[in-house]
Design an enzyme around this catalytic site. Structure first.
Site, short mmCIF file in Angstrom:
data_model
loop_
_atom_site.label_atom_id
_atom_site.label_comp_id
_atom_site.label_asym_id
_atom_site.label_seq_id
_atom_site.Cartn_x
_atom_site.Cartn_y
_atom_site.Cartn_z
N SER A 66 0.82 -1.24 0.03
CA SER A 66 0.03 -0.10 0.02
C SER A 66 0.78 1.19 -0.01
O SER A 66 0.17 2.44 -0.41
CB SER A 66 -1.07 0.18 1.23
N LYS A 69 0.38 3.66 -2.93
CA LYS A 69 -0.59 4.74 -2.64
C LYS A 69 0.03 6.07 -2.25
O LYS A 69 -0.78 7.31 -2.64
CB LYS A 69 -1.61 4.38 -1.65
N SER A 132 -7.08 4.18 3.29
CA SER A 132 -6.15 3.20 2.31
C SER A 132 -7.09 2.29 1.34
O SER A 132 -6.64 0.88 1.03
CB SER A 132 -5.39 2.22 3.19
#
Length: 402
Positions: A66, A69, A132
């Site tokens: 993640s 991101k 997220s």
């Protein structure tokens, strides 16, 4: 290759490194021993200078999970900054951003979007940064670039522009994909760029929670609740391939630190190790303005110009970070990238580095830049300079001394 040629190429390489927005404190780690860190790779950077204070395996490639991101957020932030995108724009959610229809999203972090619903860019952005949400990433990519593949191409284009030489994105959200990788160093550079270039986008990272359609979700970065540190970002990440990771940033005194911890064994460890490094950096280093932006650091002989000398300094990059209590022992040396400076030279042009040392160890480097534009001289003055330069070189005398 003789020694002088090798030295010239080495210095040119050092200058080139500065053009990708970061410096390396090559001796700081030797002067101040960092703590042991239970992670596969990690790095501590001082934000203002980009100076790397300590690291381990900082260029080891790993799955970004993640943490990808952060780049997705950077792309969105740049689009908002350029006014090609507005936080008030309403996005119609496509089926590929609906977890029930996209097997890849099932069981992952979600904003819980539904197909054909209309959601503002502002809410999607918060859903991506705070929650997220992988579905939020897809919805933004579809709206901004017309699809995920096109958006990923933009992500990689920005990676190249920022000098992220060991990073390659394959997805907009960071879910595992073959050929996708990054490093601790590249993530620190990216995070620094986000904080520096997009303060309004970065402000989202300190938001502790966000609710969409009554579903309240808490920011996974638990350091935002730390009482001993002023943490205001950035992002957690996890995958089977990479383990537990965290990129964090905090303001400590007059410094901002960026810490990257990758490949911790569990959720608790990534926060413990990040907090440990933030506190270590805060107590072990201090920021000093070594050379003021208008201060003349050195004057050097310039050849074939309309003047015989040129003033040099560090421009606005004269602040460095040094081990705490050792600032008075700092020694600086100017190293030109070429033995002979020749006109024309532009104001702000990098012509070498200023190397800062403590006890014989290099602790930081800043670019050595031209303070005033220098035009070419007339024919007669250039001819005279040519003859004089040849004489001095033949005698082995200094050709850069004023």
């Amino acid at each position: 290759m003789n020694n002088s040629e090798w030295a010239r190429k080495f210095v040119c390489g050092v200058v080139a490194c500065w053009m990708v927005f970061y410096t390396v404190g090559v001796g700081a780690q030797a002067l101040v021993v960092p703590p042991r860190v239970a992670a596969s790779s990690w790095l501590v950077m001082e934000y203002e200078s980009g100076q790397v204070l300590a690291h381990s395996n900082a260029d080891e490639k790993t799955d970004p999970a993640s943490l990808a991101k952060i780049m997705t957020s950077y792309v969105v932030g740049q689009a908002i900054k350029s006014e090609s995108l507005s936080v008030l724009d309403e996005v119609t959610v496509n089926r590929d951003a609906w977890a029930a229809a996209n097997p890849q999203l099932r069981g992952s972090s979600l904003m819980f979007l539904e197909p054909d619903s209309r959601v503002t860019v502002g809410d999607l952005n918060k859903g991506m940064v705070v929650q997220s949400g992988n579905d939020a990433c897809i919805a933004l990519a579809d709206y901004i670039a017309g699809g995920q593949a096109a958006f990923v191409a933009v992500m990689n284009d920005y990676a190249n522009k920022l000098g992220l030489s060991n990073t390659r994105f394959k997805t907009v959200h960071g879910l595992e994909a073959a050929g996708q990788f990054t490093t601790a160093r590249d993530l620190a550079i990216l995070s620094r760029a986000l904080i520096q270039d997009l303060p309004e986008e970065y402000a989202l990272y300190k938001q502790r929670e966000f609710a969409y359609k009554g579903i309240r979700q808490i920011n996974r970065n638990r350091l935002l609740w730390s009482t001993g540190l002023t943490v205001d970002g950035l992002k957690t990440g996890y995958s089977k391939a990479s383990g537990f990771s965290l990129v964090s940033s905090a303001v400590v005194g007059d410094m901002r630190l960026i810490v990257v911890v990758l490949g911790a064994a569990n959720d608790r460890a990534r926060f413990q190790e990040s907090q440990k490094l933030l506190k270590w950096g805060a107590r072990s280093f201090e920021r000093r303005v070594a050379i003021g932006p208008d201060e003349v650091y050195a004057s050097r002989r310039i050849w074939f110009g309309d003047t015989s000398t040129v003033r040099l300094n560090a421009a606005d990059q004269g602040a460095i970070v040094v081990p705490y209590g050792l600032a008075d022992d700092l020694h600086a040396t100017a190293v030109l990238s070429q033995p002979v400076l020749t006109a024309p030279l532009e104001k702000g042009q990098v012509v070498g580095v200023i190397d800062f040392q403590i006890a014989g160890k290099s602790v930081a480097q800043t670019p050595l830049v031209v303070m005033d534009r220098v035009e070419e001289g007339g024919f007669l003055s250039r001819a005279w300079d040519y003859l004089l330069l040849k004489v001095l070189q033949g005698l082995g005398l200094c050709v850069s001394c004023t």
